[in-house]
Write a protein that holds these residues in place. Structure first.
Motif, mmCIF file in Angstrom:
data_model
loop_
_atom_site.group_PDB
_atom_site.id
_atom_site.type_symbol
_atom_site.label_atom_id
_atom_site.label_comp_id
_atom_site.label_asym_id
_atom_site.label_seq_id
_atom_site.Cartn_x
_atom_site.Cartn_y
_atom_site.Cartn_z
ATOM 1 N N GLY A 142 0.950 -1.252 0.005
ATOM 2 C CA GLY A 142 -0.028 0.022 0.101
ATOM 3 C C GLY A 142 0.856 1.236 0.100
ATOM 4 O O GLY A 142 1.792 1.329 0.802
ATOM 5 N N GLY A 144 -0.172 4.239 0.405
ATOM 6 C CA GLY A 144 -0.733 5.199 0.994
ATOM 7 C C GLY A 144 0.016 5.982 2.186
ATOM 8 O O GLY A 144 1.194 5.858 2.233
ATOM 9 N N GLU A 165 1.396 -1.489 -4.716
ATOM 10 C CA GLU A 165 0.237 -0.647 -4.658
ATOM 11 C C GLU A 165 -0.713 -1.306 -5.716
ATOM 12 O O GLU A 165 -0.465 -1.659 -7.010
ATOM 13 N N SER A 171 -0.379 7.388 -2.739
ATOM 14 C CA SER A 171 -1.243 8.328 -1.784
ATOM 15 C C SER A 171 -2.247 8.123 -1.186
ATOM 16 O O SER A 171 -2.778 8.642 -0.467
ATOM 17 N N GLY A 172 -2.835 6.792 -1.640
ATOM 18 C CA GLY A 172 -4.065 6.233 -1.019
ATOM 19 C C GLY A 172 -5.198 7.239 -0.944
ATOM 20 O O GLY A 172 -5.498 7.745 -2.114
ATOM 21 N N LEU A 173 -5.670 7.360 0.105
ATOM 22 C CA LEU A 173 -7.022 8.298 0.232
ATOM 23 C C LEU A 173 -6.473 9.869 0.053
ATOM 24 O O LEU A 173 -7.527 10.603 -0.517
ATOM 25 N N SER A 174 -5.341 10.202 0.078
ATOM 26 C CA SER A 174 -4.987 11.747 -0.416
ATOM 27 C C SER A 174 -5.477 11.968 -1.715
ATOM 28 O O SER A 174 -5.899 13.125 -1.870
ATOM 29 N N HIS A 176 -7.526 9.634 -3.543
ATOM 30 C CA HIS A 176 -8.550 9.040 -3.947
ATOM 31 C C HIS A 176 -9.758 9.188 -2.899
ATOM 32 O O HIS A 176 -10.941 8.900 -3.064
ATOM 33 N N GLY A 230 -5.014 0.239 4.336
ATOM 34 C CA GLY A 230 -6.412 1.026 4.529
ATOM 35 C C GLY A 230 -7.733 0.085 4.830
ATOM 36 O O GLY A 230 -7.462 -1.139 5.105
ATOM 37 N N GLU A 255 -14.311 8.392 -4.748
ATOM 38 C CA GLU A 255 -13.125 8.096 -5.833
ATOM 39 C C GLU A 255 -13.314 8.664 -7.068
ATOM 40 O O GLU A 255 -12.495 8.950 -7.817
ATOM 41 N N GLY A 411 -1.857 2.559 10.059
ATOM 42 C CA GLY A 411 -2.931 3.420 9.081
ATOM 43 C C GLY A 411 -4.377 3.007 9.391
ATOM 44 O O GLY A 411 -4.554 2.314 10.430
ATOM 45 N N VAL A 420 -5.020 11.360 7.851
ATOM 46 C CA VAL A 420 -3.486 11.194 7.364
ATOM 47 C C VAL A 420 -2.427 11.339 8.193
ATOM 48 O O VAL A 420 -1.671 10.338 8.256
#
Lengths: 440, 442
Positions: A142, A144, A165, A171-174, A176, A230, A255, A411, A420
């Motif tokens: 991941g 993120g 990934e 950057s994951g949720l940052s 998405h 996540g 997303e 996380g 974050v």
């Protein structure tokens, strides 16, 4: 409502999702940094999950040492730039600024942080010292905030790090998941690019770790593995009608909004179910995408919502209406959503109960469920020796280690969904745990 | 409404606020505009043999976001021909007969002094100010502060001027000297009608750390300048007090140095100034600041019941003593008002690291209000000075005010420490931590 027109172009999207914390210019940064009192044992530092030395980095901005300032920030938090934009500073550093005690506007710490780190990123400043390679390899699942923070810290300690990934971007949720008015995708990604260049870890995109075999491969190739996966998709409500078209999960809705702004098919009237920060985001975003009415419906009272108060204020500010003590009992429609049926709730002896015969319906053509995300328990069960708690969260020790394994975690998969900044702190902490583990 | 008109050694003006001799009084246009805005007088930019100036003339000192707390210049006296200035003085006086126009002068020879004094008198000047203060550029040519630093030369030149002058003569003094009262007495002895102080302080305002050259930069090089602005006010007030208290300086004083509002002006009046001159604040904000100065002064006078400026001129002078006459029995201690405390703990660290370790933090980690350790507090005021919350830390009197003992009295009764380890040392009995306590080893 209709304060916002449905955006038809990238410019209109940007206008509707105007940045809440825009970059400061030199003058603003100078004046704002002048306001910091340089408190002793400063409360803002204590309020930061990564304990950034805030008075120091602000003083460095004020004396014109921007690189030094960015260095101070990154020494505590590898997501320095992203956190400057997306952190709920209102309840963290800025919320504890001593100025609040006399009703003076707190120092804009988040934006100052962003000012320093963004400049370091743009100028490609080399702020980090990497130890010589120790010949050991660690895998990170991941890319993120937790995974990348873990990777950066491990690289600085001399490890070779490969990140795996699932998606095509880091950057994951940052990227998405965080609301577009908090950070643009571009802003989130430049920090990822910068860190990757500075620290030299590898990232394999579109490389999901799915099977038991994948996990065994990692375990045999690497000395340790960090799990920063996540959370999963939106949980089902288990009420009739969830399968209807236009009944979406918040995570999935957001997303699409983040990745393909203009492809979002927003309803005319939207009902958002839930009372957490994701619900606030989804409601705000629906309004900004041009929905004519947005109702946020929550099972309990307004003051019992999990969302930060300022997030609810923000949603109300763009025209979102609240419907409280309303438990959804079914989504109605013929192939497509036409409304949501609710039953009133009340608190009886400390227990929330639904009131018989109080059913009512709110007509709408879109429903967004923001009632929590699934934990990825099926995947996690493939890792031998890794345990999850009753809520599906990974159990770790004080060093981020999962039981007696070579797996470590941090996380959202561990904390059940936080900020974050929490992921950044946990990823770094796990790296230190991995180092301890591999050094002993 | 109080009367704020002033009379400085015969020079009358409708109010005590004059523009100092400087760029704001470089031309009739500016002086006319200032009078129209409400200023009571103007000391013309110094006249003499016109100079040639460099480009890049000023430098500023900022403190954080406060710009120009100090200001530095390397500009010289007027670079405009004398006849143009004389014509403009005449013109201004025609429109503003009741305002004070003072010609600042700086020349070398006796003949030049005689000539220029007559010229400015003929143009209608109400008074003359002798520039014996400029500490840059002109002093190297034997003028400005070079004169102000030599009381005998100063006195001689004042005498030359007084030989021909029929209007009051103000002698402007330089602060670049150990004892300001010496040139002040010389000015008096030479027949000067008043003194004005302070002129600028010789200075280097700062250094460009990339180009390795101080400001202001003239083609990669610089020179010392003259320092002024709010940061010099304390120096000016001290020199004003020294002159105003000195029996040998029995002439009126025009106060100059960092004045930018009515409150600053009142401080100068209380220490003996008859009027005040302003420059830097006008260079920063323009002539419009007079709109705050006049009503502020009038309101202060009304509230205090003062009808004229003379009612409170020098009122604080009697309360300024030499150190040995201060009461050693007087004790104050800090008190923190919890409801005003914002928990910054600056008082704690200031006292801990910079003073007397008389403030401790609460043992309750949630409580950020520090506590005063009464027995350690020497009443130094530091905490109350660093505290950013208005009215949060008060210095409260502890003694009953009945007893007065001064160092002077103790000296006279042989009750002062005289040897290195004297038992009468003031700090004996006062708590001082062991050095190793600093490292947590105590």
């Amino acid at each position: 409502m209709s304060e916002f027109k449905r955006p038809a172009s990238e410019e209109e999207f940007e206008k509707n999702f105007q940045q809440q914390k825009p970059l400061m210019n030199e003058t603003e940064a100078y004046y704002e940094s002048s306001r910091c009192l340089f408190c002793y044992d400063a409360p803002c530092v204590k309020a930061c999950p990564t304990e950034i030395d805030i008075p120091l980095f602000i003083r460095q901005i004020n004396s014109g040492d921007i690189s030094g300032s960015a260095s101070t920030i990154y020494a505590s938090n590898y997501m320095g730039n992203t956190c400057g934009k997306v952190c709920p500073t209102e309840v963290l550093c800025e919320g504890s600024c001593v100025y609040n005690e006399q009703n003076i506007k707190p120092v804009e710490i988040g934006r100052l942080q962003n000012h320093a780190t963004r400049q370091a990123i743009d100028e490609g400043k080399e702020l980090f010292e990497l130890a010589e390679s120790n010949g050991k390899k660690v895998a990170v699942i991941g890319a993120g905030p937790s995974g990348v923070s873990c990777a950066c810290e491990l690289r600085s300690l001399g490890y070779t790090v490969d990140i795996f990934e699932t998606k095509a971007k880091p950057s994951g949720l940052s990227v998405h998941g965080v609301a577009p008015y908090k950070i643009t995708n571009e802003e989130a990604l430049i920090e990822m690019d910068y860190l990757k260049k500075q620290f030299g870890y590898s990232v394999r995109y579109d490389s999901p770790i799915k099977s038991k075999e994948d996990i065994q491969n990692l375990a045999s190739t690497y000395e340790a593995v960090f799990v920063g996966i996540g959370m999963g998709t939106t949980s089902a409500l288990n009420i009739p009608g969830e399968e209807l078209a236009n009944c979406k999960g918040a995570t999935e809705f957001i997303e699409v909004l983040k990745m393909n702004h203009l492809d979002v098919a927003i309803g005319k009237s939207v009902v958002v179910l839930g009372g957490g920060n994701t619900a606030m985001d989804a409601a705000s975003e629906s309004a900004r995408m041009g929905a004519e009415s947005v109702v946020l419906a929550y099972r309990r009272r307004a003051d019992e919502m999990g969302a930060y108060e300022f997030e609810w204020k923000l949603a109300k500010g763009v025209g979102v209406q609240g419907e409280f003590n309303a438990a959804p009992i079914g989504i109605v429609g013929n192939g497509k959503v036409e409304g949501v049926r609710f039953r009133r709730t009340e608190n009886k002896g400390g227990k929330l109960v639904e009131v018989e015969g109080s059913e009512f319906e709110i007509a709408c053509d879109m429903v967004i469920k923001a009632t929590g995300q699934r934990k990825q328990v099926d995947f996690l069960s493939l890792i031998d020796g890794l345990a999850t708690d009753e809520k599906g969260r990974i159990e770790i020790d004080a060093f981020g280690r999962c039981g007696d394994t070579k797996f470590f975690a941090g996380g959202d998969a561990v904390n059940g969904g936080a900020e974050v900044v929490n992921a950044a702190a946990e990823g770094k902490m796990a790296a230190i745990g991995i180092h301890e583990y591999l050094s002993s | 409404m109080p009367d704020i008109s002033t009379n400085l050694a015969g020079i009358k003006s409708p109010n005590p606020f004059w523009l100092a001799s400087a760029p704001p009084t470089n031309s009739g246009y500016q002086v006319m505009k200032a009078f129209d805005a409400g200023w009571g007088g103007a000391v013309w930019k110094t006249l003499g043999v016109p100079v040639v100036n460099v480009s890049s003339r000023y430098g500023g000192l900022n403190h954080k976001d406060n710009r120009m707390v100090g200001f530095n210049n390397i500009e010289l006296i007027s670079d405009r021909p004398l006849k143009d200035n004389l014509r403009e003085i005449e013109e201004v006086k025609k429109y503003f007969p009741n305002h004070a126009v003072i010609a600042s002068l700086m020349v070398e020879t006796k003949e030049q002094w005689h000539q220029i004094v007559k010229d400015v008198e003929n143009a209608g000047s109400d008074g003359i100010e002798l520039n014996f203060g400029c500490p840059h550029g002109m002093c190297e040519r034997g003028m400005g502060s070079a004169v102000g630093q030599e009381p005998k030369v100063l006195q001689t030149i004042v005498e030359w001027v007084k030989e021909v002058s029929t209007i009051p003569v103000i002698v402007k003094l330089t602060p670049n000297i150990s004892d300001i009262t010496e040139p002040a007495q010389a000015a008096h002895a030479g027949g000067g009608d008043a003194i004005s102080l302070i002129n600028t302080i010789q200075s280097v305002i700062g250094v460009d750390i990339d180009q390795y050259v101080p400001y202001p930069i003239v083609d990669g090089q610089s020179t010392n300048g003259g320092y002024c602005g709010p940061a010099v006010k304390p120096i000016a007030l001290n020199m004003l007090k020294n002159c105003a208290q000195h029996p040998g300086v029995d002439i009126p004083i025009s106060g100059i140095g960092g004045i930018e509002n009515w409150r600053d002006a009142v401080e100068f009046f209380l220490l003996g100034a008859t009027n005040v001159q302003v420059c830097t604040a006008v260079m920063h904000y323009g002539f419009g600041i007079i709109r705050e100065m006049i009503p502020g002064l009038e309101r202060y006078m009304t509230e205090k019941g003062f009808e004229t400026l003379d009612d409170f001129k020098g009122k604080a002078l009697g309360n300024v003593k030499t150190w040995e006459h201060l009461n050693l029995e007087y004790k104050v201690k800090a008190e923190i008002k919890e409801d005003k405390c914002i928990g910054c703990q600056l008082c704690y660290i200031a006292c801990e690291d910079g003073a007397h370790q008389a403030i401790r933090l609460s043992e309750d980690k949630e409580n950020r209000v520090p506590e005063i350790i009464d027995e350690n507090c020497v009443g130094c005021n530091l905490c109350s000075i660093v505290c950013p919350s208005e009215g949060c830390i008060a210095m409260v009197r502890q003694d009953d005010g009945q007893k007065v003992t001064t160092w002077n009295e103790r000296m006279n009764s042989d009750d002062v420490p005289t040897t290195f380890n004297d038992e009468r040392a003031g700090g004996i009995g006062h708590f001082v931590p062991e050095p190793t306590d600093a490292l947590g080893m105590g």
